[in-house]
Design a protein around this motif. Sequence first.
Motif, PDB file in Angstrom:
ATOM      1  N   ALA A 107       0.813  -1.224   0.000  1.00  0.00           N
ATOM      2  CA  ALA A 107       0.000   0.000   0.000  1.00  0.00           C
ATOM      3  C   ALA A 107       0.846   1.273   0.000  1.00  0.00           C
ATOM      4  O   ALA A 107       0.463   2.275  -0.623  1.00  0.00           O
ATOM      5  N   ASP A 108       1.972   1.266   0.670  1.00  0.00           N
ATOM      6  CA  ASP A 108       2.793   2.483   0.770  1.00  0.00           C
ATOM      7  C   ASP A 108       3.918   2.532  -0.267  1.00  0.00           C
ATOM      8  O   ASP A 108       4.709   3.490  -0.270  1.00  0.00           O
ATOM      9  N   GLU A 109       3.988   1.535  -1.124  1.00  0.00           N
ATOM     10  CA  GLU A 109       5.046   1.474  -2.129  1.00  0.00           C
ATOM     11  C   GLU A 109       4.576   2.101  -3.441  1.00  0.00           C
ATOM     12  O   GLU A 109       3.387   2.050  -3.779  1.00  0.00           O
ATOM     13  N   ILE A 110       5.503   2.709  -4.177  1.00  0.00           N
ATOM     14  CA  ILE A 110       5.196   3.129  -5.553  1.00  0.00           C
ATOM     15  C   ILE A 110       5.174   1.873  -6.423  1.00  0.00           C
ATOM     16  O   ILE A 110       6.137   1.100  -6.432  1.00  0.00           O
ATOM     17  N   HIS A 113       2.565   0.903 -13.163  1.00  0.00           N
ATOM     18  CA  HIS A 113       1.392   0.357 -13.839  1.00  0.00           C
ATOM     19  C   HIS A 113       1.526   0.658 -15.325  1.00  0.00           C
ATOM     20  O   HIS A 113       1.011   1.667 -15.828  1.00  0.00           O
ATOM     21  N   ARG A 124      -8.532  -0.300  -8.580  1.00  0.00           N
ATOM     22  CA  ARG A 124      -7.326   0.349  -9.099  1.00  0.00           C
ATOM     23  C   ARG A 124      -6.132  -0.503  -8.742  1.00  0.00           C
ATOM     24  O   ARG A 124      -6.199  -1.340  -7.836  1.00  0.00           O
ATOM     25  N   GLY A 127      -0.829  -0.106  -4.334  1.00  0.00           N
ATOM     26  CA  GLY A 127       0.256   0.831  -4.045  1.00  0.00           C
ATOM     27  C   GLY A 127      -0.040   2.260  -4.465  1.00  0.00           C
ATOM     28  O   GLY A 127      -1.159   2.622  -4.831  1.00  0.00           O
ATOM     29  N   GLN A 128       1.011   3.048  -4.444  1.00  0.00           N
ATOM     30  CA  GLN A 128       0.925   4.450  -4.835  1.00  0.00           C
ATOM     31  C   GLN A 128       1.298   4.595  -6.312  1.00  0.00           C
ATOM     32  O   GLN A 128       2.259   3.971  -6.774  1.00  0.00           O
ATOM     33  N   PRO A 129       0.528   5.381  -7.090  1.00  0.00           N
ATOM     34  CA  PRO A 129       0.829   5.493  -8.521  1.00  0.00           C
ATOM     35  C   PRO A 129       2.129   6.259  -8.764  1.00  0.00           C
ATOM     36  O   PRO A 129       2.480   7.180  -8.016  1.00  0.00           O
ATOM     37  N   GLY A 149      10.216   2.284  -7.688  1.00  0.00           N
ATOM     38  CA  GLY A 149       8.985   1.536  -7.510  1.00  0.00           C
ATOM     39  C   GLY A 149       9.119   0.038  -7.718  1.00  0.00           C
ATOM     40  O   GLY A 149      10.206  -0.507  -7.966  1.00  0.00           O
TER      41      GLY A 149
END
Length: 270
Positions: A107-110, A113, A124, A127-129, A149
Amino acid sequence: MTGTEETPAPPAAPGFRLAYVPGATPAKWVRIWRERLPGVPLELVPVPAAEVADVLRAGAADAGLVRLPVDRTFFSAIPLYTETTVVMVPKDHAVAAVEEVTLADLADEIVQHPLDDVLEWAERPPGQPAFERPATTADAVELVAAGVGLLVVPQSLARLHHRRDLTYRTVTDAPGSDVALAWPEERTTDEVEDLIGIVRGRTVNSSRGRAQTSAERPAKKAAAPGRGGTGRQQQKTTGGGRRQGGKAQGGKAQGGKPQSGKRGKPRKRS
């Protein structure tokens, strides 16, 4: 015809074109095809996952190993297997220290995608986009190797883009990627039926679903003649040894007439 003229070459044997997306591994089925159908050349056509449907629609391939979903109003498809989903990380990343992770762990990782992502996310991606989406999975792998990432992909793509400085771990609750054999339904040829039999594991003597011709149908065996060479069907017996088909039970003859146990009166002698 003069002696200098060349004999025209015979026409080339018709072939079969099998498209396949990155990560799909057709080698086993290709080997079986070549053993069973040596007279029908099989050509492999590598195609990006986003383009394989268009290639099949245009007739540039006869069938394809694709990633689901596909348009089922146009294509027939046989699911083959579901791939495990993994996350690619640098070897010195904290994720590399465990055997498997969940989406919540990312969840907190880049998480990169790429535009050619083949996974179907319900809402979605995890993680972070990233600031910008890479164009391809290969580009995303380069970013992960540069420390920018992580990347979630089917396991076959992680193997395809293997690097010494990267590793991958299973993501237990990520969606899998279904690989299928697909082809245009209205172009279900005999060769397509052959390939269906191969991927389903049928033996060479199994029926592939084609209609049998009279030459292919097994001949019916003639009924064995009964005793005495009359050709009549032998009478069956019940468990108690009574014959069925001769006298009926209940003391009646075969024609249904009652059978008397008494003899008629003797004639008077003159």
